[in-house]
Design an enzyme around this catalytic site. Structure first.
Site, PDB file in Angstrom:
ATOM      1  N   SER A  93       0.799  -1.132  -0.039  1.00 48.38           N
ATOM      2  CA  SER A  93      -0.090  -0.036   0.062  1.00 48.38           C
ATOM      3  C   SER A  93       0.707   1.257   0.004  1.00 48.38           C
ATOM      4  CB  SER A  93      -1.074  -0.002   1.247  1.00 48.38           C
ATOM      5  OG  SER A  93      -1.573  -1.303   1.314  1.00 48.38           O
TER       6      SER A  93
HETATM    7  C1  LIG Z   1      -3.464  -3.975  -0.366  1.00 53.22           C
HETATM    8  S1  LIG Z   1      -2.963  -5.517  -0.137  1.00 53.22           S
HETATM    9  C2  LIG Z   1      -2.339  -5.817   1.446  1.00 53.22           C
HETATM   10  C3  LIG Z   1      -1.221  -4.755   1.634  1.00 53.22           C
HETATM   11  C4  LIG Z   1      -0.227  -5.235   2.962  1.00 53.22           C
HETATM   12  N1  LIG Z   1      -0.680  -4.935   4.189  1.00 53.22           N
HETATM   13  C5  LIG Z   1       1.423  -5.066   2.611  1.00 53.22           C
HETATM   14  O1  LIG Z   1       1.584  -4.300   3.203  1.00 53.22           O
HETATM   15  O2  LIG Z   1       1.865  -5.406   1.461  1.00 53.22           O
HETATM   16  C6  LIG Z   1      -4.768  -6.253   0.362  1.00 53.22           C
HETATM   17  C7  LIG Z   1      -4.523  -7.799   0.798  1.00 53.22           C
HETATM   18  O3  LIG Z   1      -5.426  -8.210   1.373  1.00 53.22           O
HETATM   19  C8  LIG Z   1      -5.768  -9.726   0.950  1.00 53.22           C
HETATM   20  N2  LIG Z   1      -7.242  -9.867   1.357  1.00 53.22           N
HETATM   21  C9  LIG Z   1      -8.327  -9.801   0.274  1.00 53.22           C
HETATM   22  N3  LIG Z   1      -9.309 -10.408   0.856  1.00 53.22           N
HETATM   23  C10 LIG Z   1      -8.831 -11.033   1.887  1.00 53.22           C
HETATM   24  C11 LIG Z   1      -9.684 -11.743   3.036  1.00 53.22           C
HETATM   25  N4  LIG Z   1     -10.890 -12.411   2.822  1.00 53.22           N
HETATM   26  N5  LIG Z   1      -8.912 -12.463   4.060  1.00 53.22           N
HETATM   27  C12 LIG Z   1      -7.598 -11.998   4.223  1.00 53.22           C
HETATM   28  N6  LIG Z   1      -6.800 -11.290   3.209  1.00 53.22           N
HETATM   29  C13 LIG Z   1      -7.581 -10.878   2.132  1.00 53.22           C
HETATM   30  C14 LIG Z   1      -5.438  -9.686  -0.494  1.00 53.22           C
HETATM   31  O4  LIG Z   1      -4.998 -11.021  -0.747  1.00 53.22           O
HETATM   32  C15 LIG Z   1      -4.236  -8.929  -0.653  1.00 53.22           C
HETATM   33  O5  LIG Z   1      -3.204  -9.618  -0.357  1.00 53.22           O
END
Ligand SMILES: C[S@@+](CC[C@H](N)C(=O)[O-])C[C@H]1O[C@@H](n2cnc3c(N)ncnc32)[C@H](O)[C@@H]1O
Length: 385
Positions: A93
């Protein structure tokens, strides 16, 4: 093995941390130190930029890594798009947004924190630096991302608790957390998060509300309840999803035109007057989640809702100041919008900061309110779980 010498990345990481301080999004010196001490380059060995991709050591890679930008790291095909179009399904992000969310979290050393959305593991590393890795738990839906994040975190010297699973259900097993931070956008608060939040705990989560949603900052107010204000800081996150292969959240997969017998009528509300007004757009979205405006004024305006219950309204100019309205789908979308727009005006055009949320751990018992939780103006949040 790290491809960079320490002096190179430390200088860049410190510059990024200072940029966040100068921009006024990072006030706590402890979080500034976390950004300065965390090697972001270990978490984004490959950045996807449209059809192009930048890998470790490529020209421009390091500049991108230590810039205040969100960096796409995984994409998935868009079901409704021409073959080949992909939508980002994971990223590191934008540091400004991470800084704001970490500050709102108000996590202190000794707090146990659950992160939903491990992604690259970079935010997990920031949390580990600040709170001690043993207090940090992070979940991602995609097991491949969790494996990669584990490698990145190990290379950076951190070993927080990681798990692959659907964050809707919270951390597997009986655990309580002082803080829960979601790095994917929600339409409502999963009840499991409320159950797993300790007394005095706080949830920070992006609200899925259009192009840039606000943040939910909710404190535990009873065993089965969290409440708090909507923080207007605009953040853009991918939706929380349930299918590893799809970039869409439940009910967000684009579907064909709605079926059923349409309703015909007219309106004197100029659809163009609803556009480019962020406070109004948020207010409308919160009454009709998934709201999108499309088309053009000359050829009719299409207002469609993409969501679990897709509803559509097509507007076509008739005489001066009048539009023909055709509404189809499970409810009358244009009537909802017209009513919400009139309420917005009657309430003196409330901005996001006047809105708050009370969420119980019971599906459908989550509400948005105006000004205070006991307000006369209160309506359901999202589609419920
Ligand atoms: C913006 S990215 C996260 C960025 C991360 N915090 C970083 O610093 O790299 C959003 C993440 O949420 C995960 N995600 C989406 N739906 C989810 C769910 N139901 N449970 C867990 N993770 C989920 C996606 O796979 C993705 O990797």
């Amino acid at each position: 093995m790290d491809v960079l010498d320490t002096a190179t990345w430390e200088t860049r990481a410190a510059a990024l941390a200072d940029e966040l301080v100068a921009a006024g999004v990072l006030a706590d010196p402890a979080w500034r130190d976390a950004f300065a001490a965390t090697p972001r380059h270990l978490f984004v060995p490959r950045i996807l930029d449209g059809p192009a991709s930048l890998g470790t050591g490529d020209p421009g890679w390091l500049d991108a890594v230590y810039s205040d930008e969100s960096l796409a790291t995984q994409t998935r095909p868009a079901a409704d798009a021409p073959a080949g179009r992909e939508i980002t399904s994971s990223s590191s992000s934008k540091p400004t947004v991470m800084a704001v969310m970490l500050e709102r979290l108000a996590a202190e050393p000794g707090h146990r924190v659950l992160e939903i959305g491990t992604g690259t593991g970079y935010n997990t590393a920031l949390l580990s630096h600040r709170l001690g890795a043993d207090n940090v738990y992070s979940l991602d839906l995609d097991p491949d991302l969790v494996d990669a994040a584990h490698e990145h975190l190990t290379a950076a010297g951190y070993s927080p608790h990681l798990a692959a699973g659907d964050g809707f259900a919270g951390w597997p097993g009986e655990m309580k957390f002082d803080r829960i931070i979601a790095t994917c956008a929600v339409t409502a608060i999963p009840p499991a998060w409320i159950d797993q939040l300790a007394d005095g705990g706080r949830i920070v989560a992006p609200l899925d509300a259009g192009t840039a949603g606000p943040l939910l900052v909710l404190d535990k107010t009873a065993d089965d309840e969290v409440a708090g204000r909507i923080d207007p800081f605009p953040v853009l996150f991918m939706p929380m999803r349930t299918d590893v292969e799809s970039p869409f959240g439940p009910g967000q997969e684009p579907v064909g035109a709605s079926t059923g017998i349409p309703h015909y009528g007219t309106t004197a509300v100029d659809p163009a007057a609803l556009l480019d007004r962020p406070d109004l757009e948020l207010f409308l979205w919160l009454h009709a989640p998934g709201l999108q405006f499309g088309g053009s004024l000359e050829h009719g305006v299409v207002v469609a809702e993409r969501g679990p219950a897709r509803a559509e309204a097509d507007l076509t100019p008739l005489a001066e100041g009048t539009w023909a309205v055709r509404q189809s789908g499970p409810y009358r979308l244009w009537d909802t919008i017209e009513h919400a727009a009139a309420t917005f005006d009657a309430l003196d055009k409330p901005d996001a900061a006047r809105l708050g949320v009370t969420a119980l751990n019971v599906p459908g018992k989550q509400f948005i309110w105006l000004d205070d939780p006991d307000s006369d103006h209160s309506w359901p949040l999202g589609s419920g779980f």
